[in-house]
Design a protein around this motif. Structure first.
Motif, PDB file in Angstrom:
ATOM      1  N   UNK A 196       0.861  -1.189   0.000  1.00  0.00           N
ATOM      2  CA  UNK A 196       0.000   0.000   0.000  1.00  0.00           C
ATOM      3  C   UNK A 196       0.895   1.236   0.000  1.00  0.00           C
ATOM      4  N   UNK A 197       0.696   2.126  -0.985  1.00  0.00           N
ATOM      5  CA  UNK A 197       1.598   3.256  -1.170  1.00  0.00           C
ATOM      6  C   UNK A 197       1.175   4.527  -0.440  1.00  0.00           C
ATOM      7  N   UNK A 198      -0.114   4.754  -0.283  1.00  0.00           N
ATOM      8  CA  UNK A 198      -0.581   5.940   0.441  1.00  0.00           C
ATOM      9  C   UNK A 198      -1.918   5.622   1.099  1.00  0.00           C
ATOM     10  N   UNK A 199      -2.240   6.354   2.161  1.00  0.00           N
ATOM     11  CA  UNK A 199      -3.414   5.991   2.959  1.00  0.00           C
ATOM     12  C   UNK A 199      -4.330   7.181   3.234  1.00  0.00           C
ATOM     13  N   UNK A 200      -4.202   8.227   2.440  1.00  0.00           N
ATOM     14  CA  UNK A 200      -5.006   9.421   2.679  1.00  0.00           C
ATOM     15  C   UNK A 200      -6.210   9.521   1.757  1.00  0.00           C
ATOM     16  N   UNK A 201      -6.585   8.415   1.133  1.00  0.00           N
ATOM     17  CA  UNK A 201      -7.758   8.372   0.271  1.00  0.00           C
ATOM     18  C   UNK A 201      -8.752   7.352   0.812  1.00  0.00           C
ATOM     19  N   UNK A 202     -10.021   7.466   0.439  1.00  0.00           N
ATOM     20  CA  UNK A 202     -11.018   6.520   0.949  1.00  0.00           C
ATOM     21  C   UNK A 202     -10.627   5.064   0.744  1.00  0.00           C
ATOM     22  N   UNK A 203     -10.025   4.765  -0.403  1.00  0.00           N
ATOM     23  CA  UNK A 203      -9.719   3.377  -0.743  1.00  0.00           C
ATOM     24  C   UNK A 203      -8.727   2.734   0.212  1.00  0.00           C
ATOM     25  N   UNK A 204      -7.810   3.515   0.730  1.00  0.00           N
ATOM     26  CA  UNK A 204      -6.696   2.928   1.491  1.00  0.00           C
ATOM     27  C   UNK A 204      -6.594   3.427   2.922  1.00  0.00           C
ATOM     28  N   UNK A 205      -7.563   4.173   3.399  1.00  0.00           N
ATOM     29  CA  UNK A 205      -7.453   4.727   4.744  1.00  0.00           C
ATOM     30  C   UNK A 205      -7.514   3.652   5.824  1.00  0.00           C
ATOM     31  N   UNK A 206      -7.936   2.451   5.472  1.00  0.00           N
ATOM     32  CA  UNK A 206      -7.975   1.360   6.442  1.00  0.00           C
ATOM     33  C   UNK A 206      -6.653   0.626   6.578  1.00  0.00           C
ATOM     34  N   UNK A 207      -5.648   1.051   5.815  1.00  0.00           N
ATOM     35  CA  UNK A 207      -4.337   0.407   5.857  1.00  0.00           C
ATOM     36  C   UNK A 207      -3.301   1.367   6.423  1.00  0.00           C
ATOM     37  N   UNK A 208      -2.084   0.874   6.604  1.00  0.00           N
ATOM     38  CA  UNK A 208      -0.959   1.703   6.995  1.00  0.00           C
ATOM     39  C   UNK A 208      -0.063   1.909   5.784  1.00  0.00           C
ATOM     40  N   UNK A 209       0.568   3.060   5.683  1.00  0.00           N
ATOM     41  CA  UNK A 209       1.457   3.333   4.570  1.00  0.00           C
ATOM     42  C   UNK A 209       2.611   2.335   4.569  1.00  0.00           C
ATOM     43  N   UNK A 210       2.838   1.706   3.435  1.00  0.00           N
ATOM     44  CA  UNK A 210       3.881   0.703   3.325  1.00  0.00           C
ATOM     45  C   UNK A 210       3.458  -0.687   3.757  1.00  0.00           C
ATOM     46  N   UNK A 211       2.211  -0.830   4.203  1.00  0.00           N
ATOM     47  CA  UNK A 211       1.734  -2.144   4.635  1.00  0.00           C
ATOM     48  C   UNK A 211       1.693  -3.108   3.463  1.00  0.00           C
ATOM     49  N   UNK A 212       2.086  -4.344   3.700  1.00  0.00           N
ATOM     50  CA  UNK A 212       2.035  -5.380   2.675  1.00  0.00           C
ATOM     51  C   UNK A 212       0.828  -6.271   2.950  1.00  0.00           C
ATOM     52  N   UNK A 233     -14.266   2.760   2.352  1.00  0.00           N
ATOM     53  CA  UNK A 233     -15.273   3.452   1.539  1.00  0.00           C
ATOM     54  C   UNK A 233     -16.466   3.852   2.410  1.00  0.00           C
ATOM     55  N   UNK A 234     -16.887   2.961   3.303  1.00  0.00           N
ATOM     56  CA  UNK A 234     -18.042   3.241   4.159  1.00  0.00           C
ATOM     57  C   UNK A 234     -17.792   4.461   5.033  1.00  0.00           C
ATOM     58  N   UNK A 235     -16.563   4.617   5.492  1.00  0.00           N
ATOM     59  CA  UNK A 235     -16.237   5.759   6.352  1.00  0.00           C
ATOM     60  C   UNK A 235     -16.186   7.058   5.571  1.00  0.00           C
ATOM     61  N   UNK A 236     -15.790   6.958   4.291  1.00  0.00           N
ATOM     62  CA  UNK A 236     -15.551   8.166   3.502  1.00  0.00           C
ATOM     63  C   UNK A 236     -16.777   8.710   2.821  1.00  0.00           C
ATOM     64  N   UNK A 237     -17.638   7.830   2.345  1.00  0.00           N
ATOM     65  CA  UNK A 237     -18.735   8.263   1.484  1.00  0.00           C
ATOM     66  C   UNK A 237     -19.661   9.289   2.114  1.00  0.00           C
ATOM     67  N   UNK A 238     -20.027   9.179   3.398  1.00  0.00           N
ATOM     68  CA  UNK A 238     -20.919  10.204   3.959  1.00  0.00           C
ATOM     69  C   UNK A 238     -20.383  11.624   3.827  1.00  0.00           C
ATOM     70  N   UNK A 239     -19.056  11.791   3.754  1.00  0.00           N
ATOM     71  CA  UNK A 239     -18.481  13.126   3.615  1.00  0.00           C
ATOM     72  C   UNK A 239     -18.361  13.561   2.161  1.00  0.00           C
ATOM     73  N   UNK A 240     -18.623  12.615   1.234  1.00  0.00           N
ATOM     74  CA  UNK A 240     -18.441  12.915  -0.180  1.00  0.00           C
ATOM     75  C   UNK A 240     -19.755  13.141  -0.902  1.00  0.00           C
ATOM     76  N   UNK A 241     -20.853  12.669  -0.340  1.00  0.00           N
ATOM     77  CA  UNK A 241     -22.129  12.750  -1.051  1.00  0.00           C
ATOM     78  C   UNK A 241     -23.099  13.677  -0.312  1.00  0.00           C
TER      79      UNK A 241
END
Length: 232
Positions: A119-135, A224-232
């Protein structure tokens, strides 16, 4: 929040997505036939894996002309989320929602395996559940999954931080040996500049259920579930 899973003739991973979004996460999910064009009730569009229209001509090349993809482009332009997995990633590049192309695997063989992905970055809805650099470990199943782009496009992707997932070895090193298909820069998944469109070759939906022995993909959908309420 409501998911919409596109269904083309030849789709075969659409029910896998349905099981995760509706079966595991209890989110309303609508299966959307390729001839439909109204996505007004949908928050997140998922373009699933499979062989849309039999992958005739070129993977994803025919699907791009469907009414539902024209509506998906409008959905993305409105800032809403679009996720393309495997064949869905191919469709998104053909439709111009993501740059580059997916071409034949380096060894010209279909690959079905489980591979480490960093995982390369974690500041987007898709990857916020991971840690940066996590395999994480995700399944892959494709014959045309090698990511290609011209040098300028590739540089822009890297400079803009649009590479979200990269093939690696088990410890996160980016190596030729850890690259299953020959993708440039070991790219496994990218987003658009806005970050609301993601295309990836590995299958997170096939690694989301404990019954399958793998759950590394579930955090993507939970993010995605955490992010969508702030996007729609």
């Amino acid at each position: 929040m409501k998911f919409g899973v596109l269904v083309f003739p030849g789709s075969n991973c659409d029910r896998d997505i349905l099981w995760v979004t509706q079966g595991l996460l209890n989110q309303p999910t609508r299966m959307i036939w390729h001839e439909e064009s109204d996505l007004s009730d949908i928050d997140v569009v998922v373009v699933p894996g499979g062989f849309s229209y039999g992958d005739y001509l070129r993977c994803g090349a025919i699907a791009r002309f469907s009414p539902v993809m024209r509506a998906t482009i409008d959905h993305a332009k409105a800032g809403k989320l679009v996720l393309g997995i495997c064949n869905g990633f191919q469709v998104l590049t053909e439709a111009g929602l993501l740059p580059g192309a997916l071409v034949r695997n380096r060894d010209l063989h279909f690959i079905c395996d489980r591979v480490p992905v960093r995982v390369e970055r974690t500041d987007l809805p898709w990857t916020q559940g991971y840690e940066s650099g996590q395999v994480i470990e995700l399944p892959i199943a494709h014959g045309e999954g090698s990511y290609y782009a011209d040098p300028d496009t590739l540089k822009a992707l890297e400079d803009n931080g649009q590479v979200l997932f990269r093939y690696s070895d088990a410890t996160g090193n980016i190596t030729t040996e850890g690259n299953p298909n020959g993708s440039l820069n070991n790219i496994a998944g990218i987003c658009n500049q806005q970050g609301n469109v993601l295309g990836m070759m590995p299958h997170p939906e096939r690694a989301s259920d404990q019954a399958l022995g793998q759950v590394d993909g579930l955090a993507l959908f939970e993010g995605i579930l955490k992010a969508v309420p702030t996007l729609v």
